[in-house]
Design an enzyme around this catalytic site. Sequence first.
Site, PDB file in Angstrom:
ATOM      1  N   GLU A 105       2.833   6.032  -2.618  1.00 31.18           N
ATOM      2  CA  GLU A 105       4.165   6.978  -3.090  1.00 31.18           C
ATOM      3  C   GLU A 105       4.445   6.903  -4.585  1.00 31.18           C
ATOM      4  OE1 GLU A 105       5.569   8.987  -1.157  1.00 31.18           O
ATOM      5  OE2 GLU A 105       4.820   8.349   0.939  1.00 31.18           O
ATOM      6  N   SER A 139       0.896  -1.282   0.015  1.00 28.36           N
ATOM      7  CA  SER A 139       0.119  -0.017  -0.011  1.00 28.36           C
ATOM      8  C   SER A 139       0.902   1.152   0.009  1.00 28.36           C
ATOM      9  CB  SER A 139      -0.937  -0.067   1.209  1.00 28.36           C
ATOM     10  OG  SER A 139      -0.355   0.003   2.485  1.00 28.36           O
ATOM     11  N   ASP A 140       1.910   1.399   0.883  1.00 25.94           N
ATOM     12  CA  ASP A 140       2.579   2.680   0.961  1.00 25.94           C
ATOM     13  C   ASP A 140       3.440   2.889  -0.104  1.00 25.94           C
ATOM     14  OD1 ASP A 140       4.200   0.716   1.732  1.00 25.94           O
ATOM     15  OD2 ASP A 140       5.009   1.752   3.555  1.00 25.94           O
ATOM     16  N   CYS A 141       3.882   1.714  -0.780  1.00 23.37           N
ATOM     17  CA  CYS A 141       4.774   1.794  -2.205  1.00 23.37           C
ATOM     18  C   CYS A 141       3.651   2.251  -3.289  1.00 23.37           C
ATOM     19  CB  CYS A 141       5.327   0.274  -2.508  1.00 23.37           C
ATOM     20  SG  CYS A 141       6.592  -0.337  -1.342  1.00 23.37           S
TER      21      CYS A 141
END
EC number: 5.4.99.56
Length: 761
Positions: A490, A485-487
């Site tokens: 970003e 999710s955070d990849c």
Amino acid sequence: MWRLKVAEGDKNSPYMFTTNNFVGRQIWEFDPKAGSPEELAEVEEARQKFYKNRHNVKPAGDLLWRLQFLREKNFKQRIPQVKVKDGDAITYETATTAMKRAAHYFSAIQASDGHWPAENAGPMYFLPPFVFCLYITGHLNTVFTVEHRREILRYLYNHQHEDGGWGVHVEAPSSMFGTVFSYLCMRLLGLGPNDGENNACARARKWIRDHGGVTYIPSWGKNWLSILGIFEWSGTNPMPPEFWILPSFVPLHPSKMWCYCRLVYMPVSYLYGKRFVGPITPLIQQLREELHTQPYNEINWRKVRHLCSKEDLYYPHPFVQELLWDTLYLASEPLLTRWPLNKLIRQKALKETMKFIHYEDHNSRYITIGCVEKPLCMLACWVEDPNGIAFKKHLNRIADYIWLGEDGMKVQTFGSQTWDTALGLQALMACNIADEVESVLGKGHDYLKKAQIRDNPVGDYKGNFRHFSKGAWTFSDQDHGWQVSDCTAEGLKCVLQLSLMPPEIVGEKMEPERLYDAVNFLLSLQDEKTGGLAVWERAGASLLLEWLNPVEFLEDLIVEHTYVECTASAIEAFMLFKKLYPHHRKKEIENFIVKAVHYIEDEQTADGSWYGNWGICFIYGTCFALGGLQVAGKTYNNCLAIRRAVDFLLNAQSDDGGWGESYKSCPNKIYTPLEGKRSTVVHTALAVLSLISAGQADRDPTPIHRGVKLLINSQLENGDFPQQEIMGVFMRNCMLHYAEYRNIFPLRALAEYRKRVPLPN
């Protein structure tokens, strides 16, 4: 000489396949003819510098590939170095100079396919299982050549502590797990019981025996030692393969488990169910004598199942868990291993387990989800068929895990290519010097477009307990296949920012449909109750299941959780997305942001910080949290959480103007400064970014100026920054080295400082 090769693979091999022409792949190869005398001397100098300072700075500077890239590009830092003297104000020109020096250096270490390589290692238990698996299968000498062995041993020697042991990671004190695995690695690679630099083997063996012997190794170690034949399976807690054929309504059904936990115990249960043991060679028999403190045939295996050395014990097993293990051990296993149940149930369970393993292997191009799982899945395939295609495909992807630094050869998680690239590109864009780095931005943009996952896992992915992945980005490369999710947040934020720049500079923008896919993925992972975002798959399983965590040195790994950093990154991505694409799932995105902001505010700790789950620790978490709150419209004046966070950061500032946090904050869950209140460039950069986000420049910019002064004065002659403490973490208690952070975050801090803090000319 060793060289890093990028985006390469044997496209004609029947045992290797790729989804995007190997973009993002990074492998090390040894060329005996490569390297001038000057190049070889440069590498040796880097090795010697690390060795001499190894007890002070444990993570390597990741210099070998950097030296290679800088030579290949004929990089010379042409901008003179600047320093800020005591009493002097930082001018706009000084800040610009330091920023450009950092940007030019960072641009020079970009790979040809547009990503930034970097070490992503640190745990001492990553490498040895690869050696164990290859030893058992008879491929150790072909995969790990003499040159590989030399560098692996260099790594082990460099990170051996003065007491003879190794920690669970490079900065941790000695532990049974790290020491036994490292000792076995040395012995299986050919060292005798009293060989090794500085008596490495003898010192390690003494540490093991002085601490009770190998029966005190944690459960993961017991599993591997049973596979090797240095332990008996009857000395481990059961991991029955029948787990994989349970009905879905069972509370601990695999579909409710965190994906990494699921994929570790999948091959373990297969090997346990078959009671597989590798060949009992003379060396294995000798190791039994060396590592146990009593004769092997006199050990009461039933009594050692729950043993764990105090050095390794971070998460003690609750009574309910030990009761479960004992019930399985005494009641179910005796039945399932005897006729007729061994034929009716166990054989069926073993077949089903291997189906799941093959499914996961295929969907990761035989990379698998991570380095802990890789050798286990590879060994399970070999046990099923030593000459099978699956095992051969596994062999071809070992190179994807191998990394080389000046401290030696190690195994990394699987690579942080996409994560580092997305963060790095944002730092470069913040510099507002597109004309100086346009080719770098263009290549990075091209990489991100090629790295996005284009399809869901093949076949019945829901039946294999998988979440959809189309539109997401991975932590590493597209072939890896596991959505994060955070990849994704970003990556999405990055391509949206790049879409605002001229296409003749950065290339054509990504098609809207692919952006929508990324948005759909992120929306799917928000927890309805808390508003937080999970990482790989939906959270929501009962947290009571964490009572069954069998891993003594890690925490929170049974079920998926939600995380502040992921939630904050998604808020930032969505705020930009809804500005550029206001009609796509507008209401859902707005609701997501409202709930996510509440989640972040609710997760704030008593001292005003946020716990960092993937970086060290409270400074890292606070930086992400404030970034998310700020773009959502929260300010120092209208948000108590931001005011409390600013107080935390100002109170944590060191006398030298910087910030520095110990990795011990992570396991202890209490903010802990570095010894002597030392500062690091990464923590200082994160704190500066946090204060800028919180509007500190409008109230009193002095703390920001002091932090930036430390960054500028820490910059090296070539524009790099010094390697200091380890900066990453997972599962509370295991640290991970993100070598690129020392470049990305100081660069971003200098860029935001120059742009958002008023400075004299």
